[in-house]
Enzyme design. Structure first.
Site, PDB file in Angstrom:
ATOM      1  N   LEU B  16       0.837  -1.202   0.000  1.00  0.00           N
ATOM      2  CA  LEU B  16       0.000   0.000   0.000  1.00  0.00           C
ATOM      3  C   LEU B  16       0.872   1.251   0.000  1.00  0.00           C
ATOM      4  O   LEU B  16       2.080   1.186   0.212  1.00  0.00           O
ATOM      5  CB  LEU B  16      -0.917  -0.010   1.233  1.00  0.00           C
ATOM      6  CG  LEU B  16      -2.177  -0.881   1.110  1.00  0.00           C
ATOM      7  CD1 LEU B  16      -2.915  -0.914   2.435  1.00  0.00           C
ATOM      8  CD2 LEU B  16      -3.106  -0.342   0.023  1.00  0.00           C
ATOM      9  N   CYS B  17       0.228   2.373  -0.211  1.00  0.00           N
ATOM     10  CA  CYS B  17       0.864   3.694  -0.199  1.00  0.00           C
ATOM     11  C   CYS B  17       1.764   3.849   1.017  1.00  0.00           C
ATOM     12  O   CYS B  17       1.339   3.501   2.104  1.00  0.00           O
ATOM     13  CB  CYS B  17      -0.229   4.754  -0.180  1.00  0.00           C
ATOM     14  SG  CYS B  17       0.331   6.422   0.129  1.00  0.00           S
TER      15      CYS B  17
END
Lengths: 190, 82
Positions: B16-17
């Site tokens: 994820l980010c």
């Protein structure tokens, strides 16, 4: 078209030509502007949930080729404390936005074990979803030269020593922050 | 542009980010200008993040598309910043 300027060599310029030159020079200056490549972030909160945004944004800034600095002040110092794994917690108290598995009265969510439970649940959820851990994000930031700066005033007030923090942390105050911030287009208070 | 023309492959699925752009940035640093990396990601934010990152860093997203359970980007390393 009126004549508005005469160059040193005697060349006569119209308003339109002067505007074109000014526009070109401004665009060139903005392209060179070093502030567009600098980010300066303050991390003021010491809970598990708010440990993420400053580190994520610092890492993203560095990945985008920017020079990034994160100043940790007040409770934010928890994020870079050597013992951050134990210190960073999240509490359902005074946080009505926190998703709970079952509806719960405030008197109940404030019970002693609830903070630990909420923290364990958030860690488990983040891990399951694939969010990087705080340890991983700290490593990414340090490997990509994000400056991690601890607020010296808060250290004094709370009795922290330099060796209490993870490796690679620098120390500074409001003056150091302002010196960075005035040369950064991106400044955030988290 | 397809996998046959990419010089290397980077699997960012499950990340994820901000990890996809962090990983792509590291990979690109290791590549020659003009080389292309195929990136696979499951982070929905990467659809906005990867092109924005490329525009900021002088690299180029040649093409991207969605597969059933992930997104594929072809990113070409630009000329080094002068």
């Amino acid at each position: 078209m009126s004549i508005v300027a005469r160059s040193s060599s005697g060349l006569v310029l119209t308003e339109q030509e002067v505007r074109a030159i000014v526009r070109e020079e401004l665009e060139a200056a903005l392209r060179r502007d070093p502030a567009a490549r600098r980010a300066c972030i303050i991390a003021s909160k010491g809970t598990l949930d708010f440990a993420y945004p400053p580190l994520i944004l610092g890492a993203a800034a560095a990945a985008a080729g920017m020079e990034a600095a994160v100043f940790f002040t007040f409770y934010g110092l928890n994020i870079i404390h050597r013992d951050f794994r134990r210190r960073l917690k999240v509490s359902p108290v005074a946080n009505p936005a926190m998703p709970m598995p079952v509806p719960m009265a405030d008197t109940f969510s404030g019970l002693p074990l609830m903070k630990g439970l909420a923290t364990t649940m958030m860690r488990a959820k983040f891990r399951k979803k694939g969010v990087a851990t705080i340890a991983e994000l700290l490593d990414v930031c340090r490997q990509s030269d994000v400056r991690l700066i601890a607020c010296a005033l808060t250290m004094e007030v709370f009795g922290y020593r330099e060796r209490d923090f993870v490796d690679g942390v620098e120390f500074g105050g409001a003056g150091a922050f302002m010196s960075e911030a005035r040369r950064s287009h991106v400044t955030l208070f988290i | 542009m397809d996998a046959r023309t990419a010089d290397r492959v980077l699997d960012c699925r499950g990340l994820l980010c901000p990890m996809p752009v962090v990983r792509i940035g590291r990979e690109i640093e290791d590549m020659e200008p003009g080389e292309v990396v195929k990136v696979m990601a499951t982070d929905r934010g990467s659809i906005a993040d990867v092109p924005a990152w490329a525009a900021d860093t002088g690299n180029e997203v040649l093409d991207w598309h969605e597969e059933t359970d992930h997104v594929v980007f072809y990113v070409r390393r630009g000329a080094p910043a002068s």
